[in-house]
Write an enzyme that holds these catalytic residues in place. Sequence first.
Site, mmCIF file in Angstrom:
data_model
loop_
_atom_site.group_PDB
_atom_site.id
_atom_site.type_symbol
_atom_site.label_atom_id
_atom_site.label_comp_id
_atom_site.label_asym_id
_atom_site.label_seq_id
_atom_site.Cartn_x
_atom_site.Cartn_y
_atom_site.Cartn_z
ATOM 1 C CG ASP A 8 24.630 -57.887 24.858
ATOM 2 O OD1 ASP A 8 25.497 -58.171 24.020
ATOM 3 O OD2 ASP A 8 23.781 -56.972 24.691
ATOM 4 C CG ASP A 10 27.810 -53.495 21.396
ATOM 5 O OD1 ASP A 10 28.392 -52.443 21.708
ATOM 6 O OD2 ASP A 10 28.366 -54.429 20.795
HETATM 7 C C1 XBP Z 1 26.144 -56.283 19.003
HETATM 8 C C2 XBP Z 1 26.420 -56.328 17.566
HETATM 9 C C3 XBP Z 1 27.656 -55.757 17.068
HETATM 10 C C4 XBP Z 1 27.768 -54.258 17.087
HETATM 11 C C5 XBP Z 1 28.966 -53.856 16.265
HETATM 12 O O1 XBP Z 1 25.244 -57.353 19.357
HETATM 13 O O2 XBP Z 1 25.664 -56.874 16.796
HETATM 14 O O3 XBP Z 1 27.784 -56.164 15.748
HETATM 15 O O4 XBP Z 1 26.614 -53.672 16.504
HETATM 16 O O5 XBP Z 1 30.108 -54.494 16.686
HETATM 17 P P1 XBP Z 1 25.096 -57.901 20.836
HETATM 18 P P2 XBP Z 1 31.244 -54.991 15.642
HETATM 19 O O6 XBP Z 1 24.834 -56.711 21.727
HETATM 20 O O7 XBP Z 1 23.899 -58.808 20.770
HETATM 21 O O8 XBP Z 1 26.342 -58.651 21.214
HETATM 22 O O9 XBP Z 1 31.309 -54.009 14.505
HETATM 23 O O10 XBP Z 1 32.512 -55.010 16.479
HETATM 24 O O11 XBP Z 1 30.812 -56.359 15.163
HETATM 25 MG MG MG Z 2 23.109 -56.195 22.814
#
Ligand code: XBP
Ligand code: MG
Length: 226
Positions: A8, A10
């Site tokens: 993953d 973020d």
């Molecule tokens: C990450 C997210 C994303 C970010 C924002 O989840 O939910 O929506 O918060 O990114 P994960 P965008 O780590 O589970 O993949 O604005 O580009 O959607």
């Molecule tokens: Mg995440």
Amino acid sequence: RAAALIFDVDGTLAETEELHRQAFNHAFAHHGLGWQWDRAVYKDLLRVTGGKERMRAYHGRLRNVPPLPDEDIAALHRIKTAHYAERVETGCCSLRPGVIELLAAAKARGQRLAIATTTSHGNIDALLSQALGAGWAAQFDAIVAGDDVRHKKPAPDVYLETLARLQLGAADCVAIEDSANGLIAASRAGIPVLITRSMFFADDDFSAARAVLDDLSELEKQPHAQ
Ligand code: XBP
Ligand code: MG
């Protein structure tokens, strides 16, 4: 050992969610919306994955507000994304402890690397070209983003697409995640999950994970988890 590690982005590779939050607020101010997401509100909103989906969900909870057409959501998200990339390109968001070491160690022992994330290719590139250099993408055999699939996490789509591109079975991989939504997505695809606890999701339910770490530097002490 797993044949591939699927990361993953973020919260897992870097603590980016605080930057995402600030970028949303920047877009709201730019549009004169009067919205302001503080950390407590954002923590709750993170249950909704995807930036556009998150804004739509928030708008849906407000009373007596005008409709917000999809074009406005798209425009807000473009401003948010541009601001986020600009901030990330300053180098303010380094990778979390142990990440660089794990990527190098995995490569050295012949494990393949992949990315399965909800965010966009542009955001992944902003973060990883800063942290790993312009040629970073060559290290990964599959890079699957939220808009590449029909349903975002906690649906398994992004993980199933990653497995298809790797041409590996779920049990041959390990997913590395920081949130319950990510854990559910990978688990639904049948992939064992290693959790690295992050700022916004530290108190999520991770009982279905194979292991739960405070950060990936602890992996040296738990070699069997990967
Ligand atoms: C990450 C997210 C994303 C970010 C924002 O989840 O939910 O929506 O918060 O990114 P994960 P965008 O780590 O589970 O993949 O604005 O580009 O959607
Ligand atoms: Mg995440």
